[in-house]
Motif scaffolding. Sequence first.
Motif, PDB file in Angstrom:
ATOM      1  N   TYR A 208       0.824  -1.212   0.000  1.00 24.09           N
ATOM      2  CA  TYR A 208       0.000   0.000   0.000  1.00 24.09           C
ATOM      3  C   TYR A 208       0.855   1.257   0.000  1.00 24.09           C
ATOM      4  CZ  TYR A 208      -4.093   2.892   0.898  1.00 24.09           C
ATOM      5  OH  TYR A 208      -5.094   3.815   0.789  1.00 24.09           O
ATOM      6  N   PHE A 209       1.947   1.213   0.763  1.00 18.76           N
ATOM      7  CA  PHE A 209       2.805   2.391   0.873  1.00 18.76           C
ATOM      8  C   PHE A 209       4.078   2.282   0.034  1.00 18.76           C
ATOM      9  CE2 PHE A 209       0.284   2.568   4.807  1.00 18.76           C
ATOM     10  CZ  PHE A 209      -0.206   3.861   4.710  1.00 18.76           C
ATOM     11  N   ALA A 210       4.123   1.272  -0.853  1.00 24.61           N
ATOM     12  CA  ALA A 210       5.241   1.101  -1.798  1.00 24.61           C
ATOM     13  C   ALA A 210       6.596   1.062  -1.096  1.00 24.61           C
ATOM     14  CB  ALA A 210       5.206   2.211  -2.842  1.00 24.61           C
ATOM     15  N   LEU A 211       6.681   0.260  -0.042  1.00 24.48           N
ATOM     16  CA  LEU A 211       7.923   0.135   0.711  1.00 24.48           C
ATOM     17  C   LEU A 211       8.775  -1.000   0.141  1.00 24.48           C
ATOM     18  CD1 LEU A 211       6.494   0.560   4.325  1.00 24.48           C
ATOM     19  CD2 LEU A 211       7.501   2.305   2.835  1.00 24.48           C
ATOM     20  N   LYS A 212      10.066  -0.954   0.436  1.00 21.40           N
ATOM     21  CA  LYS A 212      11.025  -1.882  -0.172  1.00 21.40           C
ATOM     22  C   LYS A 212      11.396  -3.003   0.802  1.00 21.40           C
ATOM     23  CE  LYS A 212      15.121  -1.794  -3.145  1.00 21.40           C
ATOM     24  NZ  LYS A 212      16.211  -0.954  -3.676  1.00 21.40           N
ATOM     25  N   ASN A 213      10.465  -3.912   0.990  1.00 15.36           N
ATOM     26  CA  ASN A 213      10.715  -5.105   1.803  1.00 15.36           C
ATOM     27  C   ASN A 213      11.402  -6.136   0.912  1.00 15.36           C
ATOM     28  OD1 ASN A 213      10.645  -7.444   3.324  1.00 15.36           O
ATOM     29  ND2 ASN A 213       8.563  -7.135   4.034  1.00 15.36           N
ATOM     30  N   VAL A 214      12.647  -6.479   1.226  1.00 11.71           N
ATOM     31  CA  VAL A 214      13.430  -7.357   0.347  1.00 11.71           C
ATOM     32  C   VAL A 214      13.537  -8.787   0.854  1.00 11.71           C
ATOM     33  CG1 VAL A 214      14.774  -5.434  -0.561  1.00 11.71           C
ATOM     34  CG2 VAL A 214      15.621  -6.700   1.432  1.00 11.71           C
ATOM     35  N   GLY A 215      12.981  -9.060   2.037  1.00 12.35           N
ATOM     36  CA  GLY A 215      13.084 -10.428   2.517  1.00 12.35           C
ATOM     37  C   GLY A 215      12.433 -10.647   3.865  1.00 12.35           C
TER      38      GLY A 215
END
Length: 256
Positions: A208-215
Amino acid sequence: MLRGLCVFWCCILGMIVMISPVRATPQNVVVTIKPIHSLVAAVLKGVDSPKLLINDNNSLHGYYLKPSQRKLLANADAVIYISPELEFFMQKVLDSMPDNVKKIALADDKRTKSLPKRVNGHHKHHEHGGIIDYHMWLSPANAKIFVAIITEQLIPLYPYARNTLLKNQQDVINNIKQHEDKWKASLKEVESEPFMVFHDGYRYFDDYFALKNVGVVTFEPDLPLSAKHVKDLRGIITQKKVRCVFKEPQFSGKIV
């Protein structure tokens, strides 16, 4: 004269009865988890107090109901939950409940937006059943939808408080919108920063907030990590230049 006064007061009392709201006894509304309970409590503000089924910080992973919780459900007029795919301990209880108990599964409403589970490296499944990620309340859009569903479903239980519930619904939605705007402004500064989470329960918020969760550290919080997986995680942290790894209070943070 006396007869006239009697007639007068009878008329007055009759008018009071006609204009007074019809009061019903409080309903036993039971809500499974805290995030949804907060929404239900806000909708019922000034009308009734819903009961929270799981009022501790325990994870839903491997959760079993206590006798006191089973008793609370046995006396429920309505039960509000996400889905037995998330609250798996609810399935048998729901099946045994009489038909007159209102069972409100928020995930089943066609307005609720769902996302598939993520996969991460060697992990091809999530700890809850099915292929849907059921942490749906972390999307502000779903939170507002849930408020509308909750209001619609509870009005028949509180017909005398219909206007209050509708006003509360609008107040809650407005409050979510205000917080959403604040979060967007705050998160704008870090939306490109790579991070990891311990347990994959935040996809709706990330997307929703376009965050960069990579793992994700683990898809099975109750199981120990293998040495190989720990090595792979360290590789991801180095390769993706991870700035932060979030832990959770209900799980051991030792591995983090």
